[in-house]
Design a protein around this motif. Structure first.
Motif, PDB file in Angstrom:
ATOM      1  N   UNK A 100      25.133  -0.872 -16.785  1.00  0.00           N
ATOM      2  CA  UNK A 100      25.147   0.509 -17.283  1.00  0.00           C
ATOM      3  C   UNK A 100      26.091   1.443 -16.545  1.00  0.00           C
ATOM      4  N   UNK A 101      26.811   0.966 -15.533  1.00  0.00           N
ATOM      5  CA  UNK A 101      27.753   1.830 -14.817  1.00  0.00           C
ATOM      6  C   UNK A 101      29.055   1.921 -15.601  1.00  0.00           C
ATOM      7  N   UNK A 102      28.939   2.383 -16.831  1.00  0.00           N
ATOM      8  CA  UNK A 102      30.070   2.462 -17.762  1.00  0.00           C
ATOM      9  C   UNK A 102      29.732   3.427 -18.880  1.00  0.00           C
ATOM     10  N   UNK A 103      30.757   3.852 -19.605  1.00  0.00           N
ATOM     11  CA  UNK A 103      30.515   4.775 -20.713  1.00  0.00           C
ATOM     12  C   UNK A 103      29.759   4.109 -21.852  1.00  0.00           C
ATOM     13  N   UNK A 104      29.932   2.793 -22.024  1.00  0.00           N
ATOM     14  CA  UNK A 104      29.268   2.099 -23.128  1.00  0.00           C
ATOM     15  C   UNK A 104      28.670   0.776 -22.662  1.00  0.00           C
ATOM     16  N   UNK A 105      27.598   0.385 -23.318  1.00  0.00           N
ATOM     17  CA  UNK A 105      27.006  -0.929 -23.114  1.00  0.00           C
ATOM     18  C   UNK A 105      26.447  -1.409 -24.446  1.00  0.00           C
ATOM     19  N   UNK A 106      26.534  -2.705 -24.694  1.00  0.00           N
ATOM     20  CA  UNK A 106      25.901  -3.309 -25.866  1.00  0.00           C
ATOM     21  C   UNK A 106      24.768  -4.210 -25.393  1.00  0.00           C
ATOM     22  N   UNK A 107      23.588  -4.005 -25.989  1.00  0.00           N
ATOM     23  CA  UNK A 107      22.393  -4.730 -25.579  1.00  0.00           C
ATOM     24  C   UNK A 107      21.579  -5.141 -26.796  1.00  0.00           C
ATOM     25  N   UNK A 108      20.709  -6.149 -26.645  1.00  0.00           N
ATOM     26  CA  UNK A 108      19.782  -6.470 -27.729  1.00  0.00           C
ATOM     27  C   UNK A 108      18.964  -5.247 -28.136  1.00  0.00           C
ATOM     28  N   UNK A 109      18.678  -5.138 -29.402  1.00  0.00           N
ATOM     29  CA  UNK A 109      18.007  -3.976 -29.972  1.00  0.00           C
ATOM     30  C   UNK A 109      16.733  -3.585 -29.231  1.00  0.00           C
ATOM     31  N   UNK A 110      15.918  -4.585 -28.819  1.00  0.00           N
ATOM     32  CA  UNK A 110      14.638  -4.256 -28.198  1.00  0.00           C
ATOM     33  C   UNK A 110      14.766  -3.779 -26.758  1.00  0.00           C
ATOM     34  N   UNK A 111      15.980  -3.828 -26.190  1.00  0.00           N
ATOM     35  CA  UNK A 111      16.182  -3.310 -24.837  1.00  0.00           C
ATOM     36  C   UNK A 111      16.599  -1.844 -24.837  1.00  0.00           C
ATOM     37  N   UNK A 112      16.628  -1.250 -26.005  1.00  0.00           N
ATOM     38  CA  UNK A 112      16.917   0.181 -26.137  1.00  0.00           C
ATOM     39  C   UNK A 112      15.662   0.860 -26.653  1.00  0.00           C
ATOM     40  N   UNK A 113      15.010   1.634 -25.791  1.00  0.00           N
ATOM     41  CA  UNK A 113      13.702   2.220 -26.075  1.00  0.00           C
ATOM     42  C   UNK A 113      13.862   3.712 -26.354  1.00  0.00           C
ATOM     43  N   UNK A 114      13.215   4.188 -27.398  1.00  0.00           N
ATOM     44  CA  UNK A 114      13.329   5.595 -27.787  1.00  0.00           C
ATOM     45  C   UNK A 114      13.023   6.534 -26.626  1.00  0.00           C
ATOM     46  N   UNK A 115      13.895   7.515 -26.429  1.00  0.00           N
ATOM     47  CA  UNK A 115      13.732   8.548 -25.404  1.00  0.00           C
ATOM     48  C   UNK A 115      13.578   9.879 -26.124  1.00  0.00           C
ATOM     49  N   UNK A 116      12.395  10.462 -26.031  1.00  0.00           N
ATOM     50  CA  UNK A 116      12.126  11.689 -26.781  1.00  0.00           C
ATOM     51  C   UNK A 116      12.931  12.864 -26.228  1.00  0.00           C
ATOM     52  N   UNK A 117      13.077  13.887 -27.055  1.00  0.00           N
ATOM     53  CA  UNK A 117      13.948  15.010 -26.737  1.00  0.00           C
ATOM     54  C   UNK A 117      13.518  15.784 -25.491  1.00  0.00           C
ATOM     55  N   UNK A 118      12.248  15.685 -25.122  1.00  0.00           N
ATOM     56  CA  UNK A 118      11.761  16.440 -23.967  1.00  0.00           C
ATOM     57  C   UNK A 118      12.110  15.781 -22.640  1.00  0.00           C
ATOM     58  N   UNK A 119      12.773  14.633 -22.686  1.00  0.00           N
ATOM     59  CA  UNK A 119      13.059  13.865 -21.474  1.00  0.00           C
ATOM     60  C   UNK A 119      14.573  13.779 -21.260  1.00  0.00           C
ATOM     61  N   UNK A 120      15.020  14.087 -20.055  1.00  0.00           N
ATOM     62  CA  UNK A 120      16.452  14.053 -19.761  1.00  0.00           C
ATOM     63  C   UNK A 120      16.950  12.611 -19.640  1.00  0.00           C
ATOM     64  N   UNK A 121      18.259  12.456 -19.765  1.00  0.00           N
ATOM     65  CA  UNK A 121      18.845  11.131 -19.590  1.00  0.00           C
ATOM     66  C   UNK A 121      18.632  10.634 -18.154  1.00  0.00           C
TER      67      UNK A 121
END
Length: 327
Positions: A100-121
């Protein structure tokens, strides 16, 4: 895209480079994420130092497994509805060269978990290793409601979340800490009682607090250093869940004594957690993030250009919270 990488093992300033890297594209079942925050963890610095000698056999490594950002594209088999979704990721650099020390990363779909708007990056980039490890340590062996749990090193990255998970699920929490400031951190996380690190004297204080009841479980941050005193205060058939053994990575154990106590020794590595445990952690993290019921600590944020300084800070230790790169 802009990224950081290393082509050889060594010190942060000696081997970490920042520059242009080929922009990845998602394969079948993958999502492409624009990373805005990358979490830096001890496992990242250890790998950069050569803990896994074969890591560079396939070429340079973009470090870091934790991060957060926005899905910008999807590969075949993934719904286009995910495009534009804010997410946090886990195991970003596990079993692959590009983390993740890059502008972009490609990962399997299930490794990307929804982050709600109330939570910062930045907070999202803390979830993969610290929060998931803590969840596994506390909840891997059943319900903790009403149980006495000892969490050593409660002010650390994992310990801080372990205290919170234990309290959220109804446990009585005793934490250990080595300084007044660390004790204050444990109280802030929700610990019911905070003591010095395990010893015969500290054990007396713990048993006074529990009115003589031995603890049901221990979440252990230094297995080798604390094992013997812990054995004096853990119940027969108790659980020691350990995610580290900092002072001695190959400790000897009093096997016969432990066998006659019918103990469970749960050794935890977030990279190798079974999928069911990861799913349970993701579910609870999403639930409690969305309702603002988890507390977080950002020790320091660096830019990608200053990745070497971030690694140096992790190696120095003593940080009250997580270290994150903003990208």
């Amino acid at each position: 895209m802009k990224a950081a990488w290393y082509k050889s093992f060594g010190t942060p300033a000696g081997v970490l480079e920042v520059g242009n890297w080929k922009n990845p594209e998602p394969k079948s079942g993958e999502v492409k994420i624009r990373i805005f925050a990358s979490g830096v963890n001890p496992s990242d610095t250890k790998k950069r130092n050569g803990a896994n000698p074969s890591l560079l056999d396939s070429g340079p490594v973009i470090p870091h497994s934790d991060g957060a950002g926005v899905i910008e594209a999807v590969g075949p088999g993934v719904s286009i509805d995910r495009i534009g979704e804010r997410v946090w990721v886990w195991n970003g650099q596990y079993g692959r060269q590009e983390g993740t020390a890059a502008e972009y990363i490609c990962l399997p779909n299930d490794q990307a978990v929804t982050l709600t708007e109330n939570v910062s990056y930045e907070i999202g980039a803390m979830m993969g290793i610290p929060a998931m490890t803590a969840h596994r340590a506390v909840l891997s062996d059943g319900d903790v409601n009403g149980k006495n749990i000892l969490i050593t090193g409660g002010s650390g990255r994992v310990g801080y979340y372990a205290i919170q998970w234990a309290k959220l699920f109804g446990a009585n929490v005793i934490a250990t800490a080595s300084s007044d400031s660390s004790k204050a951190e444990c109280i802030k996380a929700g610990a019911d009682h905070v003591v010095d690190h395990p010893s015969s004297e500290v054990n007396k204080e713990i048993l006074e607090f529990t009115k003589g009841a031995k603890v049901d479980r221990v979440v252990e941050g230094d297995f080798a250093a604390n094992l013997l005193p812990v054995l004096d205060i853990i119940k027969t058939s108790g659980v020691i869940a350990s995610y580290s053994s900092m002072t001695n990575m190959n400790p000897s154990i009093p096997f016969v004594r432990m066998m006659f106590m019918d103990l469970t020794i749960r050794l935890i590595l977030v990279y190798e957690m079974p999928m069911a445990a990861k799913i349970a952690a993701m579910k609870d993290i999403t639930k409690y993030l969305s309702s603002n019921q988890l507390n977080h600590r950002l020790a320091k944020s660096f830019t990608l250009d200053d990745i070497a300084k971030a690694h140096q800070l992790i190696e120095k230790g003593g940080n009250k919270g997580c270290v994150v790169l903003t990208i």
